[in-house]
Enzyme design. Structure first.
Site, PDB file in Angstrom:
ATOM      1  N   GLY A   1      -2.822  -4.867   1.063  1.00 42.57           N
ATOM      2  CA  GLY A   1      -2.399  -3.522   1.290  1.00 42.57           C
ATOM      3  C   GLY A   1      -2.088  -3.524   2.932  1.00 42.57           C
ATOM      4  N   GLN A   2      -3.042  -4.601   3.909  1.00 43.44           N
ATOM      5  CA  GLN A   2      -2.843  -4.099   5.238  1.00 43.44           C
ATOM      6  C   GLN A   2      -1.382  -4.297   6.151  1.00 43.44           C
ATOM      7  OE1 GLN A   2      -3.644  -6.759   2.992  1.00 43.44           O
ATOM      8  NE2 GLN A   2      -5.446  -8.309   4.261  1.00 43.44           N
ATOM      9  N   ASN A   3      -1.335  -3.205   6.815  1.00 44.87           N
ATOM     10  CA  ASN A   3      -0.204  -2.640   7.275  1.00 44.87           C
ATOM     11  C   ASN A   3       0.647  -3.393   7.435  1.00 44.87           C
ATOM     12  OD1 ASN A   3      -1.329  -0.029   8.110  1.00 44.87           O
ATOM     13  ND2 ASN A   3      -2.355  -0.746   9.571  1.00 44.87           N
TER      14      ASN A   3
END
Ligand code: GDP
Ligand code: MG
Length: 202
Positions: A78-80
């Site tokens: 889910g990291q940018n």
């Protein structure tokens, strides 16, 4: 003769396979949720202890057989910098589970922005959507009554698909199988639009 027997065998054991994407901000609880789902729905699977789960780099995959079908879960990081990859998986997916950290009020807007971007995707049109208000075991978290209106706000984007917001705790497992059972019914209903993946092609 061999091919006949083999064909029959395959018919008997082969399950329709569907792909479920698990999305949400980093730290929402996606990997913990996938482990909880596997633990709850797979016989003899004891799982990774929640304290041993580390930040997901890339992709975690898990499969669960439930109600006569096979679900392949794809837990995407889910990291940018990973969010831009989500789009590549939309076309292949049969359902979306979107996980919200109900205890993180500060990032609620960020989570909602990403959610809006995701459901606006043409490739996800009509795909069943389960929003999970996770971390309900934390006393001061937002309840489902608070989370629901936030994620139902853009109903024109959600459209005519099946959509549900449910409270869960991935950590304790509360609510995990109820959500999956609901999703399985939706996936089966929607199979005329998104048929199961043909295993021959894999
Ligand atoms: N209290 C609580 N903590 C949770 C829950 N689900 C996940 N966590 C914690 O939140 C952190 C991030 O979880 P993780 O599954 O790695 O999140 P991901 O980045 O979305 O995959 C970890 O410390 C988990 O133990 C939950 O239901 N309750
Ligand atoms: Mg993860």
């Amino acid at each position: 003769m061999y091919s006949l027997v083999y064909g029959f065998y395959k018919h008997m054991v082969q399950k329709d396979e569907f792909c479920v994407l698990i999305l949400g901000l980093d730290n929402a609880g996606k990997t913990t949720y996938l482990e909880a789902a596997k633990t709850k729905l797979t016989k003899n699977y004891s799982g990774i202890h929640p304290t041993k789960i580390t930040t997901t780099v890339g992709l975690n995959i898990g499969k669960v057989d439930v109600a006569g079908i096979r679900l392949n879960f794809w837990d995407l990081g889910g990291q940018n910098e990973l969010q831009s990859l989500w789009d590549k998986y939309y076309e292949e997916s049969h359902a979306i589970i979107y996980i919200v950290d109900s205890s993180d009020r500060e990032r609620m807007d960020e989570s909602k922005d990403i959610f809006d971007k995701m459901i606006a995707s043409e490739n996800l049109k009509g795909i069943p959507l389960l929003v999970l208000a996770n971390k309900q075991d934390i006393p001061e978290c937002m309840g489902v009554r608070e989370v629901k209106p936030i994620f139902n706000k853009n109903s024109h984007l959600i459209g005519k698909r099946d959509c549900m917001v449910m409270p869960i705790s991935a950590l304790t497992g509360d609510g995990v199988d109820e959500g999956i059972r609901w999703l399985v019914d939706c996936i089966k209903r929607n199979a005329y639009l998104r048929p199961p993946r043909n295993q021959e092609e894999m």
